[in-house]
Design an enzyme around this catalytic site. Structure first.
Site, mmCIF file in Angstrom:
data_model
loop_
_atom_site.group_PDB
_atom_site.id
_atom_site.type_symbol
_atom_site.label_atom_id
_atom_site.label_comp_id
_atom_site.label_asym_id
_atom_site.label_seq_id
_atom_site.Cartn_x
_atom_site.Cartn_y
_atom_site.Cartn_z
ATOM 1 N N TYR A 161 11.230 21.920 7.492
ATOM 2 C CA TYR A 161 11.997 22.017 8.720
ATOM 3 C C TYR A 161 11.190 22.623 9.851
ATOM 4 O O TYR A 161 10.390 23.514 9.666
ATOM 5 C CB TYR A 161 13.325 22.740 8.535
ATOM 6 C CG TYR A 161 13.338 24.044 7.803
ATOM 7 C CD1 TYR A 161 13.591 25.229 8.466
ATOM 8 C CD2 TYR A 161 13.154 24.086 6.416
ATOM 9 C CE1 TYR A 161 13.645 26.434 7.783
ATOM 10 C CE2 TYR A 161 13.207 25.284 5.740
ATOM 11 C CZ TYR A 161 13.446 26.460 6.425
ATOM 12 O OH TYR A 161 13.501 27.641 5.742
ATOM 13 N N ARG B 109 0.806 -1.227 0.000
ATOM 14 C CA ARG B 109 0.000 0.000 0.000
ATOM 15 C C ARG B 109 0.833 1.268 0.000
ATOM 16 O O ARG B 109 0.353 2.343 -0.347
ATOM 17 C CB ARG B 109 -0.920 0.028 1.225
ATOM 18 C CG ARG B 109 -1.892 -1.122 1.306
ATOM 19 C CD ARG B 109 -2.569 -1.151 2.665
ATOM 20 N NE ARG B 109 -1.543 -1.359 3.712
ATOM 21 C CZ ARG B 109 -1.695 -1.028 4.976
ATOM 22 N NH1 ARG B 109 -2.804 -0.466 5.398
ATOM 23 N NH2 ARG B 109 -0.731 -1.264 5.849
ATOM 24 N N HIS C 253 22.276 30.113 6.421
ATOM 25 C CA HIS C 253 21.518 31.025 7.264
ATOM 26 C C HIS C 253 21.654 30.719 8.747
ATOM 27 O O HIS C 253 21.791 29.571 9.147
ATOM 28 C CB HIS C 253 20.028 30.958 6.903
ATOM 29 C CG HIS C 253 19.744 31.269 5.484
ATOM 30 N ND1 HIS C 253 18.711 30.701 4.794
ATOM 31 C CD2 HIS C 253 20.360 32.104 4.601
ATOM 32 C CE1 HIS C 253 18.683 31.162 3.552
ATOM 33 N NE2 HIS C 253 19.683 32.006 3.413
ATOM 34 N N GLU D 245 18.455 37.728 11.051
ATOM 35 C CA GLU D 245 18.980 36.718 10.131
ATOM 36 C C GLU D 245 20.285 37.189 9.509
ATOM 37 O O GLU D 245 20.435 38.353 9.145
ATOM 38 C CB GLU D 245 17.970 36.400 9.025
ATOM 39 C CG GLU D 245 18.460 35.252 8.154
ATOM 40 C CD GLU D 245 17.435 34.825 7.111
ATOM 41 O OE1 GLU D 245 17.133 33.635 7.067
ATOM 42 O OE2 GLU D 245 16.968 35.686 6.348
ATOM 43 N N GLU E 237 6.600 7.735 11.693
ATOM 44 C CA GLU E 237 6.375 8.868 12.575
ATOM 45 C C GLU E 237 7.487 9.868 12.303
ATOM 46 O O GLU E 237 8.649 9.602 12.604
ATOM 47 C CB GLU E 237 6.432 8.361 14.017
ATOM 48 C CG GLU E 237 5.696 9.203 15.007
ATOM 49 C CD GLU E 237 5.601 8.498 16.346
ATOM 50 O OE1 GLU E 237 6.663 8.254 16.974
ATOM 51 O OE2 GLU E 237 4.465 8.177 16.753
ATOM 52 N N LYS F 136 17.139 23.444 14.204
ATOM 53 C CA LYS F 136 16.301 23.015 13.080
ATOM 54 C C LYS F 136 16.342 21.497 12.936
ATOM 55 O O LYS F 136 17.415 20.896 12.960
ATOM 56 C CB LYS F 136 16.792 23.645 11.772
ATOM 57 C CG LYS F 136 16.709 25.159 11.763
ATOM 58 C CD LYS F 136 17.276 25.741 10.481
ATOM 59 C CE LYS F 136 17.189 27.252 10.506
ATOM 60 N NZ LYS F 136 17.828 27.850 9.311
ATOM 61 N N ASP G 106 21.997 35.758 -0.064
ATOM 62 C CA ASP G 106 23.000 34.703 0.078
ATOM 63 C C ASP G 106 24.251 35.014 -0.748
ATOM 64 O O ASP G 106 25.366 34.717 -0.322
ATOM 65 C CB ASP G 106 22.405 33.355 -0.310
ATOM 66 C CG ASP G 106 21.277 32.953 0.625
ATOM 67 O OD1 ASP G 106 21.214 33.484 1.757
ATOM 68 O OD2 ASP G 106 20.448 32.123 0.235
#
Length: 192
Positions: free
Chosen positions: A133, A25, A64, A144, A30, A73, A170
């Site tokens: 994330y 299937r 970053h 940032e 998780e 993260k 960037d």
């Protein structure tokens, strides 16, 4: 346990591999469970924001970090494949200025834990990739910062041919020698 953890060359950065249950299937796994995450990693974290991006081949996002309100993260790919990179920018760390890179893909279902105090980025190596994330703090654009993806002192071995496609912020990233980094217990630091 339904989660295998492998520490990378920078031990705080960890590869998480969930147990995947599959049959004719399809599959089920998780993708996050706070109790399992804590038991497997020894970390207690509250995730407050989920992000989702889609990018084409050769798009490079990063490197970053937030100099205030640093984010841990937990990252993964749901479609395609990326080369994901974490750079230690904690000045007192024995691995300061070192990086680790891991392939994350739809096929391997790996996740990477990128702790607070690290710069993070990835490049897409498949036709497209969808990247998800979870973060331990909210995004604050005023805090940032970007490390230059091509900083020769970092010498990241990006699996790309030619120049990647990057955002203006960037392309204007700073080299580690001039970047704001973390002091002590992730305290704010001026330029190096």
């Amino acid at each position: 346990m339904n989660l295998t953890v492998t520490r990378t060359a920078i031990p705080e950065v960890m590869i998480l591999e969930p147990k995947v249950f599959g049959d004719a299937r399809g599959f089920f796994f998780e993708s996050f469970n706070a109790k399992t995450f804590e038991a497997a990693t020894g970390l207690t974290r509250e995730f407050v924001q989920d992000n989702h991006s889609r990018s084409a081949r050769n798009v490079l996002r990063g490197l970053h970090y937030q100099i205030q309100n640093p984010q841990g993260k937990l990252v993964r790919v749901t479609s395609g494949e990326v080369f994901d990179v974490a750079v230690d920018i904690r000045r007192e760390s024995p691995t300061f200025g070192r990086w680790v890179g891991v392939t994350l893909s739809e096929a391997n279902k790996r996740q990477l834990w990128v702790p607070e105090g690290f710069a993070h980025g990835f490049v897409v190596v498949s036709e497209h990739a969808e990247f998800l994330y979870k973060t331990t703090d909210y995004w604050y654009p005023e805090h940032e910062r970007s490390l230059l993806w091509s900083d020769p002192d970092l010498a990241i071995d990006w699996p790309i041919h030619g120049e990647p496609q990057v955002a203006a912020k960037d392309a204007a990233g700073k080299r580690l020698v001039e970047a704001e980094v973390f002091e002590g217990e992730l305290g704010f630091a001026a330029s190096r």
